[in-house]
Design a protein around this motif. Structure first.
Motif, PDB file in Angstrom:
ATOM      1  N   LEU A 100       0.755  -1.264   0.158  1.00  0.00           N
ATOM      2  CA  LEU A 100      -0.043  -0.147   0.087  1.00  0.00           C
ATOM      3  C   LEU A 100       0.930   1.363  -0.222  1.00  0.00           C
ATOM      4  CD1 LEU A 100      -1.157   0.978   3.389  1.00  0.00           C
ATOM      5  CD2 LEU A 100      -0.159  -1.424   3.264  1.00  0.00           C
ATOM      6  N   THR A 106      -7.052   0.675   0.378  1.00  0.00           N
ATOM      7  CA  THR A 106      -6.624  -0.724   1.207  1.00  0.00           C
ATOM      8  C   THR A 106      -7.670  -1.240   2.035  1.00  0.00           C
ATOM      9  OG1 THR A 106      -4.231   0.263   1.422  1.00  0.00           O
ATOM     10  CG2 THR A 106      -4.814  -1.514   2.861  1.00  0.00           C
ATOM     11  N   CYS A 137      -6.344   0.450  -7.583  1.00  0.00           N
ATOM     12  CA  CYS A 137      -5.387   0.906  -6.818  1.00  0.00           C
ATOM     13  C   CYS A 137      -4.435   1.819  -7.830  1.00  0.00           C
ATOM     14  CB  CYS A 137      -4.692  -0.092  -6.068  1.00  0.00           C
ATOM     15  SG  CYS A 137      -3.157   0.591  -5.409  1.00  0.00           S
TER      16      CYS A 137
END
Ligand code: FES
Ligand code: FES
Length: 160
Positions: A100, A106, A137
């Motif tokens: 992350l 997350t 992401c």
């Protein structure tokens, strides 16, 4: 405008809340109940950052109206950890793999990956990628996230 009474269970705790008809489940969690672990990325159902479990189904909480949660059980990222102080193995492996960066995505990945491993403790890489396809992401490039979930699966089923 009159408010709507919503009676729900969040992470095993009863929560009775008054909300506006137009509020989303994401609003309910963050603004009315104060659980800010669930993030808003897009607000349009495209990124998965707001993923929670609603009666054991993964949903984008930005797409669910708060009144629809009445009588339902919700699990957010705050309810994923194995104990008050500990982390779920998925969370631990995301940390270990440095999977992350900004972290907005997350919580959604944690909830979705845990749901996958609850259903299939031994998923192959293709299955993991397919299952997490709804979680976007913009930082990590995904590989570290996939490795972390594989590692978590390995820890849950070390004999595979
Ligand atoms: S904030 Fe809900 S899907 Fe992006
Ligand atoms: S870590 Fe930034 S969006 Fe995933």
């Amino acid at each position: 405008m009159s408010k709507i009474y919503v009676s729900t269970t969040v992470n095993g705790r009863p929560e009775d809340v008054l909300c506006e008809a137009h509020q989303t489940l994401l609003d309910l969690l963050r603004d009315e109940i104060g659980l800010t672990g669930t993030k808003e990325g897009c607000g349009t159902g495209d990124c998965g950052a707001c993923t929670v479990l609603l009666d054991d189904r993964l949903v984008c909480s930005c797409l669910v109206l708060a009144p629809e949660a009445d009588g339902k059980e919700i699990t957010t990222v705050e309810g994923i950890a194995d104990s008050q102080d500990g982390l779920h193995v998925v969370q631990q492996k995301l940390l270990e793999h440095a999977a992350l960066q900004c972290g907005v995505c997350t919580p959604g990945f944690v909830v979705a990956a845990k749901a996958l491993l609850d259903r299939d403790p031994n998923p192959d890489e293709k299955t993991i990628r397919y299952w997490l396809a709804g979680n976007l992401c913009r930082c990590t490039g995904y590989d570290k996230i996939i490795r972390a979930v594989q590692d978590a699966a390995q820890e849950l089923t070390p004999t595979k």
